[in-house]
Design a protein around this motif. Structure first.
Motif, mmCIF file in Angstrom:
data_model
loop_
_atom_site.group_PDB
_atom_site.id
_atom_site.type_symbol
_atom_site.label_atom_id
_atom_site.label_comp_id
_atom_site.label_asym_id
_atom_site.label_seq_id
_atom_site.Cartn_x
_atom_site.Cartn_y
_atom_site.Cartn_z
ATOM 1 N N LEU A 42 0.830 -1.212 0.000
ATOM 2 C CA LEU A 42 0.000 0.000 0.000
ATOM 3 C C LEU A 42 0.861 1.257 0.000
ATOM 4 C CD1 LEU A 42 -2.814 -1.037 2.512
ATOM 5 C CD2 LEU A 42 -2.942 -0.945 0.010
ATOM 6 N N LEU A 43 1.984 1.206 0.714
ATOM 7 C CA LEU A 43 2.887 2.356 0.738
ATOM 8 C C LEU A 43 3.512 2.590 -0.637
ATOM 9 C CD1 LEU A 43 4.197 4.553 2.426
ATOM 10 C CD2 LEU A 43 5.983 2.924 3.083
ATOM 11 N N VAL A 44 3.870 1.503 -1.316
ATOM 12 C CA VAL A 44 4.414 1.621 -2.680
ATOM 13 C C VAL A 44 3.356 2.215 -3.614
ATOM 14 C CG1 VAL A 44 5.248 0.306 -4.664
ATOM 15 C CG2 VAL A 44 6.084 -0.240 -2.367
ATOM 16 N N ALA A 45 2.105 1.788 -3.438
ATOM 17 C CA ALA A 45 1.022 2.335 -4.262
ATOM 18 C C ALA A 45 0.855 3.834 -4.009
ATOM 19 C CB ALA A 45 -0.284 1.599 -3.967
ATOM 20 N N LEU A 46 0.911 4.241 -2.757
ATOM 21 C CA LEU A 46 0.803 5.665 -2.428
ATOM 22 C C LEU A 46 1.966 6.458 -3.020
ATOM 23 C CD1 LEU A 46 -0.360 5.551 1.312
ATOM 24 C CD2 LEU A 46 -1.683 6.334 -0.651
ATOM 25 N N ALA A 47 3.149 5.852 -3.028
ATOM 26 C CA ALA A 47 4.322 6.531 -3.567
ATOM 27 C C ALA A 47 4.207 6.742 -5.073
ATOM 28 C CB ALA A 47 5.586 5.727 -3.249
ATOM 29 N N HIS A 48 3.353 5.950 -5.724
ATOM 30 C CA HIS A 48 3.189 6.076 -7.172
ATOM 31 C C HIS A 48 2.212 7.186 -7.560
ATOM 32 C CE1 HIS A 48 3.370 4.843 -11.313
ATOM 33 N NE2 HIS A 48 2.088 4.554 -11.377
ATOM 34 N N LEU A 49 1.379 7.621 -6.629
ATOM 35 C CA LEU A 49 0.369 8.629 -6.954
ATOM 36 C C LEU A 49 0.972 9.961 -7.413
ATOM 37 C CD1 LEU A 49 -2.304 7.958 -4.168
ATOM 38 C CD2 LEU A 49 -2.262 7.144 -6.540
ATOM 39 N N PRO A 50 2.054 10.468 -6.785
ATOM 40 C CA PRO A 50 2.652 11.711 -7.307
ATOM 41 C C PRO A 50 3.141 11.567 -8.747
ATOM 42 C CG PRO A 50 3.429 11.280 -5.074
ATOM 43 C CD PRO A 50 2.682 10.063 -5.506
ATOM 44 N N ASP A 297 0.031 -1.776 -9.211
ATOM 45 C CA ASP A 297 -0.848 -1.444 -10.337
ATOM 46 C C ASP A 297 -2.267 -1.944 -10.094
ATOM 47 O OD1 ASP A 297 1.316 -0.302 -11.638
ATOM 48 O OD2 ASP A 297 1.837 -2.165 -12.680
ATOM 49 N N LEU A 298 -2.387 -3.100 -9.433
ATOM 50 C CA LEU A 298 -3.712 -3.648 -9.136
ATOM 51 C C LEU A 298 -4.439 -2.788 -8.112
ATOM 52 C CD1 LEU A 298 -5.744 -5.958 -9.498
ATOM 53 C CD2 LEU A 298 -4.582 -7.167 -7.644
ATOM 54 N N VAL A 299 -3.729 -2.381 -7.064
ATOM 55 C CA VAL A 299 -4.336 -1.566 -6.012
ATOM 56 C C VAL A 299 -4.845 -0.240 -6.575
ATOM 57 C CG1 VAL A 299 -3.825 -0.244 -3.905
ATOM 58 C CG2 VAL A 299 -3.038 -2.606 -4.119
ATOM 59 N N ILE A 300 -4.070 0.363 -7.471
ATOM 60 C CA ILE A 300 -4.453 1.655 -8.039
ATOM 61 C C ILE A 300 -5.423 1.482 -9.212
ATOM 62 C CG2 ILE A 300 -3.600 3.705 -9.228
ATOM 63 C CD1 ILE A 300 -0.999 3.402 -7.693
ATOM 64 N N GLY A 301 -5.157 0.479 -10.062
ATOM 65 C CA GLY A 301 -5.901 0.348 -11.301
ATOM 66 C C GLY A 301 -7.279 -0.264 -11.174
ATOM 67 N N ALA A 302 -7.445 -1.227 -10.245
ATOM 68 C CA ALA A 302 -8.740 -1.918 -10.133
ATOM 69 C C ALA A 302 -9.888 -0.955 -9.827
ATOM 70 C CB ALA A 302 -8.664 -3.027 -9.091
ATOM 71 N N PRO A 303 -9.749 -0.076 -8.824
ATOM 72 C CA PRO A 303 -10.840 0.881 -8.581
ATOM 73 C C PRO A 303 -11.080 1.809 -9.773
ATOM 74 C CG PRO A 303 -9.357 0.786 -6.691
ATOM 75 C CD PRO A 303 -8.688 0.050 -7.807
#
Length: 324
Positions: A42-50, A297-303
């Motif tokens: 989840l932290l890696v996913a958050l780091a990708h948002l910027p 990519d799944l955590v961000i992309g699925a929603p």
């Protein structure tokens, strides 16, 4: 036929990934993943948002409405482009189509969405060149005896030469992008090629915004190296930021030549095993790193994909109600 070929390539890449995991051993890979845990993913996913935000802004710089700050539309479009390309068994072109469609649903005219999407992809490819140069330079500095130095320098030389040829033939490249946009958008909206030329002229007119888009793309690649560094550290790898630039920058170059493979499945896993191995990272941990990127990519992309489907259904229901 093309769709069947794409699906076969995807299945082959998936099979290669499974084989690699079995070859390395599921237990070592699982142990590496247990180090980072769900919270780390989840932290890696958050780091990708910027990074996504910067990429969306870079695309928005090319739009006619840039002065009116429609940036959120293009951040959404970029999110959908990446989600389509990484989550669904589509090539990069398929993700591009989904991104343009998402921006169109957000209120940007169809032809403008298509033209700026293609132009943004071109600018992004140009921005990879300085990032690849930095990665190869750091590779030569950090591990000059690596057998990858020669191939990396050779591929970089080809990339720079290719970019030089494109810059010398800017008019041809522009005509090619316009033709692609006209052919692509005609399947969706039946607009004529003249609309594509007009949209391209409007996108290229404010040259300052084109330059700013390029700068933003280069910055986004730099953020990608930071993401790599964070993920490796969470996996327990004592990597430096310079090593992260080498790993991410060389992978970006590899990915560029694997554009036809959906989500670079199989290629990504093998490339990370080789690149992380340059700095003593074990193959199971490198494969775990690749799987963490997939999970991100799944955590961000699925929603995002689910939200896109909801918007599409609402649009079809609205149109059906109007016809009734």
């Amino acid at each position: 036929m093309r769709r069947i070929l794409t699906e076969l390539i995807f299945v082959a890449g998936l099979a290669a990934t499974v084989w690699l995991a079995m070859h390395l051993g599921l237990r070592p890979v699982g142990q590496a993943l247990s180090v980072i845990g769900v919270g780390g993913v989840l932290l890696v996913a958050l780091a990708h948002l910027p990074t996504l935000a910067v990429l969306g802004l870079a695309w928005g710089m090319l739009a006619r409405e840039a002065d009116a700050s429609p940036s959120v539309k293009f951040v959404w479009g970029r999110l959908m482009r990446d989600a389509g390309g990484e989550m669904l068994p589509l090539s990069q072109v398929g993700g591009l189509a989904i991104g343009a469609r998402a921006v169109n649903l957000a209120g940007v005219p169809g032809m403008e969405a298509t033209v700026t999407s293609l132009l943004d992809l071109f600018v992004e490819q140009v921005a990879k060149t300085p990032y690849s140069i930095a990665a190869v330079a750091l590779l030569v500095w950090l591990v000059p005896a690596s057998p990858l130095v020669g191939p990396a320098v050779g591929v970089l030389a080809l990339t720079v030469a290719g970019l030089g040829v494109v810059m010398l033939r800017r008019a041809w490249m522009r005509a090619r992008l316009v033709k692609m946009a006209a052919n692509f958008d005609r399947r969706c909206t039946a607009e004529e090629a003249g609309a594509a030329e007009a949209a391209m002229a409007e996108a290229l007119l404010p040259r300052g915004r084109l330059g700013l888009s390029l700068v933003l793309h280069v910055g986004a690649w730099g953020l990608g190296a930071v993401e790599t560094w964070i993920a490796l550290r969470l996996l327990g790898v004592d990597a430096s930021l310079a090593q992260a630039v080498v790993i991410d920058g060389l992978f970006v170059t590899v990915r560029m030549f694997a554009f036809a493979i959906p989500a670079a499945v199989g290629v990504q896993e093998g490339a990370y095993v080789v690149l992380c191995g340059l700095f003593g990272v074990g193959a199971p941990t490198a494969l775990a790193f690749s799987l963490v990127r997939r999970a991100r990519d799944l955590v961000i992309g699925a929603p995002a994909v689910l939200a896109w489907q909801v918007l599409e259904r609402r649009r079809r229901s609205t149109h059906a109600g109007r016809r009734a």
